[in-house]
Design a protein around this motif. Sequence first.
Motif, PDB file in Angstrom:
ATOM      1  N   VAL A  68       0.610  -1.173   0.126  1.00 51.43           N
ATOM      2  CA  VAL A  68      -0.221  -0.028   0.068  1.00 51.43           C
ATOM      3  C   VAL A  68       0.979   1.242  -0.098  1.00 51.43           C
ATOM      4  O   VAL A  68       2.079   1.201   0.152  1.00 51.43           O
ATOM      5  CB  VAL A  68      -1.064   0.193   1.200  1.00 51.43           C
ATOM      6  N   GLN A  69       0.192   2.300  -0.385  1.00 55.52           N
ATOM      7  CA  GLN A  69       0.992   3.852  -0.448  1.00 55.52           C
ATOM      8  C   GLN A  69       0.903   4.158   1.001  1.00 55.52           C
ATOM      9  O   GLN A  69       0.174   3.536   2.039  1.00 55.52           O
ATOM     10  CB  GLN A  69       0.221   4.710  -1.141  1.00 55.52           C
ATOM     11  N   PRO A  70       1.788   4.994   1.483  1.00 57.96           N
ATOM     12  CA  PRO A  70       2.896   5.730   0.717  1.00 57.96           C
ATOM     13  C   PRO A  70       3.922   5.207   0.230  1.00 57.96           C
ATOM     14  O   PRO A  70       4.906   5.567  -0.431  1.00 57.96           O
ATOM     15  CB  PRO A  70       2.922   6.980   1.334  1.00 57.96           C
ATOM     16  N   GLN A  71       4.575   3.831   0.818  1.00 54.72           N
ATOM     17  CA  GLN A  71       5.554   3.627   0.785  1.00 54.72           C
ATOM     18  C   GLN A  71       5.549   1.863   0.429  1.00 54.72           C
ATOM     19  O   GLN A  71       5.828   0.911   1.144  1.00 54.72           O
ATOM     20  CB  GLN A  71       6.701   3.636   1.820  1.00 54.72           C
ATOM     21  N   PRO A  72       5.184   1.487  -0.906  1.00 56.98           N
ATOM     22  CA  PRO A  72       5.038   0.141  -1.195  1.00 56.98           C
ATOM     23  C   PRO A  72       6.311  -0.329  -1.413  1.00 56.98           C
ATOM     24  O   PRO A  72       6.909  -0.293  -2.650  1.00 56.98           O
ATOM     25  CB  PRO A  72       4.281   0.343  -2.540  1.00 56.98           C
ATOM     26  N   ASP A  73       6.978  -0.785  -0.707  1.00 59.92           N
ATOM     27  CA  ASP A  73       8.427  -1.290  -0.663  1.00 59.92           C
ATOM     28  C   ASP A  73       8.784  -2.213   0.493  1.00 59.92           C
ATOM     29  O   ASP A  73       7.982  -2.743   1.439  1.00 59.92           O
ATOM     30  CB  ASP A  73       9.322   0.024  -0.396  1.00 59.92           C
ATOM     31  N   TRP A  74      10.113  -2.746   0.518  1.00 59.77           N
ATOM     32  CA  TRP A  74      10.361  -3.624   1.626  1.00 59.77           C
ATOM     33  C   TRP A  74      10.631  -2.963   2.902  1.00 59.77           C
ATOM     34  O   TRP A  74      10.970  -1.889   2.815  1.00 59.77           O
ATOM     35  CB  TRP A  74      11.704  -4.309   0.935  1.00 59.77           C
ATOM     36  N   TRP A  75      10.446  -3.485   4.127  1.00 60.57           N
ATOM     37  CA  TRP A  75      10.708  -2.751   5.345  1.00 60.57           C
ATOM     38  C   TRP A  75      11.040  -3.658   6.276  1.00 60.57           C
ATOM     39  O   TRP A  75      10.819  -4.937   6.095  1.00 60.57           O
ATOM     40  CB  TRP A  75       9.331  -2.205   5.607  1.00 60.57           C
ATOM     41  N   PHE A  76      11.821  -3.160   7.202  1.00 63.85           N
ATOM     42  CA  PHE A  76      12.013  -4.040   8.781  1.00 63.85           C
ATOM     43  C   PHE A  76      10.740  -3.899   9.515  1.00 63.85           C
ATOM     44  O   PHE A  76      10.222  -2.860   9.462  1.00 63.85           O
ATOM     45  CB  PHE A  76      13.457  -3.215   9.330  1.00 63.85           C
ATOM     46  N   VAL A  77      10.557  -5.023  10.371  1.00 66.19           N
ATOM     47  CA  VAL A  77       9.745  -4.849  11.260  1.00 66.19           C
ATOM     48  C   VAL A  77      10.078  -3.627  12.425  1.00 66.19           C
ATOM     49  O   VAL A  77      11.223  -3.569  12.687  1.00 66.19           O
ATOM     50  CB  VAL A  77       9.498  -6.239  12.056  1.00 66.19           C
ATOM     51  N   GLY A  78       9.353  -2.936  12.710  1.00 61.52           N
ATOM     52  CA  GLY A  78       9.645  -1.839  13.684  1.00 61.52           C
ATOM     53  C   GLY A  78       8.600  -0.678  13.853  1.00 61.52           C
ATOM     54  O   GLY A  78       7.575  -0.804  13.221  1.00 61.52           O
ATOM     55  N   GLY A  79       8.821   0.148  14.762  1.00 65.67           N
ATOM     56  CA  GLY A  79       7.906   1.157  14.774  1.00 65.67           C
ATOM     57  C   GLY A  79       8.354   2.064  15.987  1.00 65.67           C
ATOM     58  O   GLY A  79       9.305   1.894  16.586  1.00 65.67           O
ATOM     59  N   ARG A  80       7.374   2.886  16.287  1.00 66.78           N
ATOM     60  CA  ARG A  80       7.621   3.889  17.459  1.00 66.78           C
ATOM     61  C   ARG A  80       7.803   3.201  18.861  1.00 66.78           C
ATOM     62  O   ARG A  80       7.214   2.339  19.059  1.00 66.78           O
ATOM     63  CB  ARG A  80       6.748   5.295  17.651  1.00 66.78           C
ATOM     64  N   ILE A  81       8.594   3.870  19.620  1.00 62.39           N
ATOM     65  CA  ILE A  81       8.793   3.369  21.186  1.00 62.39           C
ATOM     66  C   ILE A  81       7.583   4.349  21.818  1.00 62.39           C
ATOM     67  O   ILE A  81       7.773   5.543  21.792  1.00 62.39           O
ATOM     68  CB  ILE A  81      10.209   3.766  21.479  1.00 62.39           C
ATOM     69  N   PHE A  82       6.816   3.704  22.675  1.00 62.69           N
ATOM     70  CA  PHE A  82       5.976   4.568  23.350  1.00 62.69           C
ATOM     71  C   PHE A  82       6.441   5.019  24.610  1.00 62.69           C
ATOM     72  O   PHE A  82       7.459   4.242  25.006  1.00 62.69           O
ATOM     73  CB  PHE A  82       4.732   3.458  23.924  1.00 62.69           C
ATOM     74  N   PRO A  83       6.269   6.002  25.237  1.00 61.93           N
ATOM     75  CA  PRO A  83       6.552   6.829  26.517  1.00 61.93           C
ATOM     76  C   PRO A  83       6.629   5.735  27.569  1.00 61.93           C
ATOM     77  O   PRO A  83       5.447   4.847  27.694  1.00 61.93           O
ATOM     78  CB  PRO A  83       5.534   7.781  26.694  1.00 61.93           C
ATOM     79  N   GLY A  84       7.886   5.510  28.166  1.00 58.99           N
ATOM     80  CA  GLY A  84       7.928   4.527  29.369  1.00 58.99           C
ATOM     81  C   GLY A  84       8.699   3.352  28.821  1.00 58.99           C
ATOM     82  O   GLY A  84       8.893   2.348  29.500  1.00 58.99           O
ATOM     83  N   GLU A  85       8.480   3.024  27.645  1.00 59.21           N
ATOM     84  CA  GLU A  85       9.042   1.728  26.894  1.00 59.21           C
ATOM     85  C   GLU A  85      10.533   1.811  26.805  1.00 59.21           C
ATOM     86  O   GLU A  85      11.181   2.921  26.337  1.00 59.21           O
ATOM     87  CB  GLU A  85       8.407   1.221  25.544  1.00 59.21           C
ATOM     88  N   THR A  86      11.183   0.432  27.029  1.00 58.44           N
ATOM     89  CA  THR A  86      12.590   0.596  26.509  1.00 58.44           C
ATOM     90  C   THR A  86      12.465   0.053  25.169  1.00 58.44           C
ATOM     91  O   THR A  86      11.730  -0.383  24.698  1.00 58.44           O
ATOM     92  CB  THR A  86      13.407  -0.704  27.729  1.00 58.44           C
ATOM     93  N   PRO A  87      13.571   0.291  24.303  1.00 61.27           N
ATOM     94  CA  PRO A  87      13.745  -0.181  22.898  1.00 61.27           C
ATOM     95  C   PRO A  87      13.327  -1.833  22.977  1.00 61.27           C
ATOM     96  O   PRO A  87      12.717  -2.150  22.143  1.00 61.27           O
ATOM     97  CB  PRO A  87      15.282   0.008  22.455  1.00 61.27           C
ATOM     98  N   ALA A  88      13.867  -2.721  23.850  1.00 59.60           N
ATOM     99  CA  ALA A  88      13.683  -4.046  23.700  1.00 59.60           C
ATOM    100  C   ALA A  88      12.122  -4.174  24.136  1.00 59.60           C
ATOM    101  O   ALA A  88      11.429  -5.187  23.591  1.00 59.60           O
ATOM    102  CB  ALA A  88      14.393  -4.868  24.865  1.00 59.60           C
TER     103      ALA A  88
END
Length: 103
Positions: A57-77
Amino acid sequence: MLQRNIPHHNTGGFKSHRVRLPDKEYGEALDCLVKGCSDLLLVSPDGEKILLGKRSVQPQPDWWFVGGRIFPGETPAQSSCRLLKRELSLDIEPSRLETVCCQ
């Protein structure tokens, strides 16, 4: 200034609203902004393959890594585990993750 022949994503023009939010609303607004992201490089047990997603789907129909934003209070893990659960239905313990870079 946009450089020619360099891919970019146009989010539209910016128009300042010059509004001062009260402290409570300002704090709530800050909690909604992306302050950090966690992206995962998923490697097969033998180290020979990596797992990527393919957007259709648009806007970025391409390959991607799993991921996204870190919620407040979360560690990266913690964020990475939440995103693995959401995007791939994988329930992974944070101890199984190896941090490569954290800035």
